[in-house]
Design an enzyme around this catalytic site. Structure first.
Site, PDB file in Angstrom:
ATOM      1  N   ASP A   1      -0.919   1.733  -3.821  1.00  0.00           N
ATOM      2  CA  ASP A   1      -1.707   0.679  -4.270  1.00  0.00           C
ATOM      3  C   ASP A   1      -3.256   1.519  -4.825  1.00  0.00           C
ATOM      4  O   ASP A   1      -4.161   0.374  -5.945  1.00  0.00           O
ATOM      5  CB  ASP A   1      -1.793  -0.928  -4.199  1.00  0.00           C
ATOM      6  CG  ASP A   1      -2.494  -0.050  -2.816  1.00  0.00           C
ATOM      7  OD1 ASP A   1      -2.521   1.183  -1.837  1.00  0.00           O
ATOM      8  OD2 ASP A   1      -3.422  -0.503  -1.999  1.00  0.00           O
TER       9      ASP A   1
ATOM     10  N   SER B   1       0.704  -1.204  -0.419  1.00  0.00           N
ATOM     11  CA  SER B   1       0.318   0.207   0.254  1.00  0.00           C
ATOM     12  C   SER B   1       0.447   1.264   0.203  1.00  0.00           C
ATOM     13  O   SER B   1       2.139   2.123  -0.870  1.00  0.00           O
ATOM     14  CB  SER B   1      -0.618  -0.092   1.117  1.00  0.00           C
ATOM     15  OG  SER B   1      -1.809   1.537   1.210  1.00  0.00           O
ATOM     16  N   HIS B   2       1.194   1.759   0.959  1.00  0.00           N
ATOM     17  CA  HIS B   2       1.282   3.475   1.051  1.00  0.00           C
ATOM     18  C   HIS B   2       2.888   3.138   1.496  1.00  0.00           C
ATOM     19  O   HIS B   2       3.500   4.507   1.635  1.00  0.00           O
ATOM     20  CB  HIS B   2       0.704   3.709   2.234  1.00  0.00           C
ATOM     21  CG  HIS B   2       0.014   3.376   3.435  1.00  0.00           C
ATOM     22  ND1 HIS B   2      -0.491   2.761   3.249  1.00  0.00           N
ATOM     23  CD2 HIS B   2       0.821   3.551   4.626  1.00  0.00           C
ATOM     24  CE1 HIS B   2      -1.254   1.828   4.853  1.00  0.00           C
ATOM     25  NE2 HIS B   2       0.112   3.165   5.476  1.00  0.00           N
TER      26      HIS B   2
ATOM     27  N   ASP C   1      -5.441   2.669  -3.325  1.00  0.00           N
ATOM     28  CA  ASP C   1      -6.759   2.710  -2.879  1.00  0.00           C
ATOM     29  C   ASP C   1      -7.052   3.551  -1.935  1.00  0.00           C
ATOM     30  O   ASP C   1      -8.229   4.737  -1.895  1.00  0.00           O
ATOM     31  CB  ASP C   1      -7.512   1.109  -2.384  1.00  0.00           C
ATOM     32  CG  ASP C   1      -6.067   1.483  -1.262  1.00  0.00           C
ATOM     33  OD1 ASP C   1      -4.998   1.876  -1.019  1.00  0.00           O
ATOM     34  OD2 ASP C   1      -5.866   0.635  -0.505  1.00  0.00           O
ATOM     35  N   ARG C   2      -6.060   4.857  -2.185  1.00  0.00           N
ATOM     36  CA  ARG C   2      -5.824   6.460  -0.636  1.00  0.00           C
ATOM     37  C   ARG C   2      -6.311   7.611  -1.462  1.00  0.00           C
ATOM     38  O   ARG C   2      -5.355   6.782  -2.865  1.00  0.00           O
ATOM     39  CB  ARG C   2      -4.501   5.808   0.001  1.00  0.00           C
ATOM     40  CG  ARG C   2      -4.661   4.857   1.474  1.00  0.00           C
ATOM     41  CD  ARG C   2      -3.776   5.818   1.919  1.00  0.00           C
ATOM     42  NE  ARG C   2      -4.086   4.583   3.399  1.00  0.00           N
ATOM     43  CZ  ARG C   2      -2.764   4.648   4.168  1.00  0.00           C
ATOM     44  NH1 ARG C   2      -2.628   5.384   4.747  1.00  0.00           N
ATOM     45  NH2 ARG C   2      -2.850   3.553   4.816  1.00  0.00           N
TER      46      ARG C   2
ATOM     47  N   LYS D   1     -11.438  -0.017  -0.711  1.00  0.00           N
ATOM     48  CA  LYS D   1     -11.191   1.257  -0.646  1.00  0.00           C
ATOM     49  C   LYS D   1     -11.128   2.581  -2.548  1.00  0.00           C
ATOM     50  O   LYS D   1     -10.199   1.518  -3.070  1.00  0.00           O
ATOM     51  CB  LYS D   1     -10.849   2.466   0.054  1.00  0.00           C
ATOM     52  CG  LYS D   1      -8.875   1.838   0.594  1.00  0.00           C
ATOM     53  CD  LYS D   1      -8.787   2.363   1.427  1.00  0.00           C
ATOM     54  CE  LYS D   1      -7.794   2.519   1.989  1.00  0.00           C
ATOM     55  NZ  LYS D   1      -7.463   1.533   3.317  1.00  0.00           N
TER      56      LYS D   1
ATOM     57  N   ASP E   1      -2.113   7.126  -3.341  1.00  0.00           N
ATOM     58  CA  ASP E   1      -1.239   5.741  -2.904  1.00  0.00           C
ATOM     59  C   ASP E   1      -0.496   4.507  -4.133  1.00  0.00           C
ATOM     60  O   ASP E   1      -1.385   4.797  -4.601  1.00  0.00           O
ATOM     61  CB  ASP E   1      -1.320   5.666  -1.388  1.00  0.00           C
ATOM     62  CG  ASP E   1      -2.187   4.354  -1.225  1.00  0.00           C
ATOM     63  OD1 ASP E   1      -3.249   4.131  -1.874  1.00  0.00           O
ATOM     64  OD2 ASP E   1      -2.512   3.335  -0.664  1.00  0.00           O
TER      65      ASP E   1
HETATM   66  C1  G1P Z   1      -3.747   1.596   8.270  1.00  0.00           C
HETATM   67  C2  G1P Z   1      -5.254   3.021   7.919  1.00  0.00           C
HETATM   68  C3  G1P Z   1      -6.197   1.955   8.195  1.00  0.00           C
HETATM   69  C4  G1P Z   1      -6.634   1.296   6.698  1.00  0.00           C
HETATM   70  C5  G1P Z   1      -5.292   0.720   6.404  1.00  0.00           C
HETATM   71  C6  G1P Z   1      -4.904  -0.040   5.507  1.00  0.00           C
HETATM   72  O1  G1P Z   1      -3.652   0.863   8.979  1.00  0.00           O
HETATM   73  O2  G1P Z   1      -5.257   2.919  10.072  1.00  0.00           O
HETATM   74  O3  G1P Z   1      -7.262   2.651   8.087  1.00  0.00           O
HETATM   75  O4  G1P Z   1      -7.503   0.514   6.608  1.00  0.00           O
HETATM   76  O5  G1P Z   1      -4.150   0.771   6.978  1.00  0.00           O
HETATM   77  O6  G1P Z   1      -4.477   0.583   4.328  1.00  0.00           O
HETATM   78  P1  G1P Z   1      -2.658   0.438  10.384  1.00  0.00           P
HETATM   79  O7  G1P Z   1      -2.147   0.617   9.918  1.00  0.00           O
HETATM   80  O8  G1P Z   1      -3.698   1.933  11.296  1.00  0.00           O
HETATM   81  O9  G1P Z   1      -3.312  -0.694  11.068  1.00  0.00           O
HETATM   82 ZN    ZN Z   2      -3.597   1.692  -0.251  1.00  0.00          ZN
END
Ligand code: G1P
Ligand code: ZN
Length: 568
Positions: free
Chosen positions: A296, A121-122, A298-299, A395, A294
């Site tokens: 992938d 992801s991010h 989704d954000r 998302k 981000d």
């Molecule tokens: C984080 C975000 C959460 C999101 C997840 C995946 O998780 O806080 O809302 O769903 O990334 O993108 P966390 O690192 O807080 O467990």
């Molecule tokens: Zn992501």
């Protein structure tokens, strides 16, 4: 003769436990001999169960470092395990929302049984960055807890995996690749264009001609300019096709659209810290809307002219309030909305006004899946720059941008006007989040244990800072019972809720790959008639609550940090 299946002895690796969103580790950890193979074998066994023989899965990811190697492993292990077909994005590339859509769509008239997403992801990428593997189910959404738990259980006992070692598939070329696997049967890999199906979905949901008219200036008499930052993540190809080819935006207003295995060395997280350049460029005032996405895809982060920041909790509420602007929802019955617990409650007020249900779920998109499958919610979101709807089960950053553009095209106002009017109508749920990234895990755990032990004694107590006093109404560790299947998720974050509704929430991140990340969430409600405070900056409004939060958890003592790494 077909391709041989090789039964390969292996032993368990510690820590293959999926977190908030799949298994995420540093790249070198995944590069260990058998590490990825073990986890893929566990996914196929636990995720598909008795459906494994003959199953079809979609495979793809955000193109980060190690994606090609991991895609290869998935193809070879899937073939040996008797799956009938993989649908693979060209070059192993698919954004998370695009992959969720491909699962839900089915393939050539047949049900798709799930998917494997290669992303962290991010989190940063590259040889020293993070990699991740996530399993999604037949509904297109992240596997629920009971599935990820059984994947983990298998990884703790695994002693062999099956692999068709000699199978070679050139998934850089779109096409159909067919194989005979000895003693197993026929196996097909369909390598597909990564973008087309997702673009078609967006065309079905939104009124593209209307958005095009907005951008061209036909609705308001002046051009509407966007500035979009894909951060070298997965949205680049989707954004280029949709915004430039379909909607006529200027290609020069699209930034970092080429996906890179290391995201150009950046941190592909669309927030005010890591997407700072976008914020700065918006300050020139040339653009009417800015957005970043981000790794992938989704954000999303949405900004207005001059960098006006739309808090994700507000973005969710504004989209929910204007749901009728989006053609997709005009023909569907909308029953409710949902938000994760740490997300500020702006959307709750919209649901109430519309006479709809609202659900408060634990952090992580997987908890929205059941509610969407049961038709209980149409739109949901998280404060962590996640917004989406029941069009897929993830998302969706590009969807959120298009939702905003559609609303802007209907309302013909600026982003800031829309948000300010929302506050004037509903009041404002002011929100901030402090992230302490990569702190020592032992200290972080101690902080949580120390704080949780005190919660019962907090109830009824006054806390003051900067001359403001708050009385605690509730203090607990959040627990959620899924209203659809009755499953219970415990220990989902420490909450201190004050009598005026203001809240402090403390959680440990479940998506990190090393050390620990502490998240502190603070929110408070300003009624619409409190005009002297309604438009003040969030940090000013929340200052006393933040001071109380840092003091009650002894943040500095436990983390040795004077300040967070990211403030949202
Ligand atoms: C984080 C975000 C959460 C999101 C997840 C995946 O998780 O806080 O809302 O769903 O990334 O993108 P966390 O690192 O807080 O467990
Ligand atoms: Zn992501």
């Amino acid at each position: 003769m077909g391709i041989a299946v090789v039964e390969t002895p292996t032993k368990p690796f510690a820590g293959q436990k999926p977190g908030t969103s799949g298994l995420r580790k540093r790249v070198p950890e995944f590069q260990q001999l058998n590490y990825t193979e073990n986890f893929v074998q566990a996914i196929l066994d636990a995720g598909l169960g008795s459906k494994k023989k003959g199953a079809q899965l979609v495979v793809g990811g955000d193109g980060r470092f190690l994606s090609m190697e991991a895609t290869n492993v998935i193809i070879k292990v899937s073939a040996a395990n008797g799956l009938s077909r993989l649908i693979v994005g060209q070059n192993g590339f698919l954004s998370t929302p695009a992959l969720s859509n491909l699962i839900r769509k089915g393939h050539e008239g047949r049900v798709v049984d799930g998917g494997i997403i290669l992303t962290a992801s991010h989190n940063p990428g590259g040889p020293k960055g993070d990699f991740g593997i996530k399993f999604n189910c037949e509904n297109g959404g992240p596997a629920p807890d009971h599935v990820t738990d059984s994947i983990y259980q298998i990884t703790t006992k695994i002693d062999k995996y099956l692999i068709a070692k000699d199978l070679e598939c050139d998934f850089t070329q779109v096409g159909r690749y067919e194989y005979d696997i000895d003693g197993v049967g026929h196996f097909t890999v369909d390598v597909i264009d990564s973008v087309t199906a997702y673009v078609d979905l967006m065309k079905d949901i939104f009124d593209f001609p209307k958005i095009k008219s907005l951008l061209a200036g036909e609705l308001t008499g002046r051009k509407f300019r966007v500035l979009l930052d894909s951060m070298h993540g997965a949205t680049g190809p989707y954004i280029s096709t949709i915004l430039v080819d379909c909607l006529g935006a200027d290609a020069n207003d699209l930034l970092r659209t080429v996906p890179k295995p290391d995201f150009g060395g950046g941190h592909p997280d669309p927030n005010l810290t890591y997407a700072k350049t976008l914020v700065e460029r918006l300050h020139t005032g040339e653009h009417d809307l800015g957005a970043a996405f981000d790794g992938d895809g989704d954000r999303n982060m949405i900004l207005g002219k001059n960098g006006f920041f739309v808090c994700p909790s507000d973005s969710l509420a504004v989209i929910a309030d204007n749901i009728d602007c989006i053609p997709y929802f005009r023909t569907r019955k909308v029953n409710g909305f949902a938000r994760s617990m740490p997300t500020a409650g702006a959307v709750d007020l919209v649901a109430k006004a519309k006479g709809l249900q609202v659900y408060e779920t634990p952090t992580g998109w997987k908890y929205f899946g059941n509610l969407m499958d049961a038709g209980r919610i149409a739109i949901c979101g998280e404060e962590s720059f996640g917004t989406g709807s029941d069009h897929i089960r993830e998302k969706d950053g590009v969807w959120a941008l298009l939702a905003w553009l559609q609303i802007l095209a209907e309302r013909k106002e600026t982003v800031e006007e829309i948000v300010s009017k929302h506050w004037q109508k509903y009041g404002r749920n002011v929100f901030t989040r402090y992230d302490y990234e990569n702190v020592d895990a032992a200290g972080a755990n101690l902080l949580m244990t120390f704080l949780e032990a005190q919660l019962p004694a907090f109830v009824g107590r006054d806390f003051s800072a900067n001359g403001v006093t708050y009385k605690v109404a509730v203090a607990d560790n959040f627990q959620y019972t899924d209203p659809v299947d009755g499953s219970v998720a415990t220990k989902q974050g420490l909450r201190i809720v004050f009598e005026d509704g203001s809240r402090l929430v403390f959680r440990l991140s479940g998506t990190g790959s090393a050390g620990a990340t502490i998240r502190l969430y603070v929110d408070s409600y300003i009624p619409s008639n409190d005009s002297s405070r309604l438009l003040l900056p969030a940090h000013e409004l929340l200052k006393p609550l933040v001071l109380i939060a840092l003091d009650v958890c002894k943040m500095e003592q436990f983390t040795n940090r004077k300040a967070p790494t990211v403030i949202t």
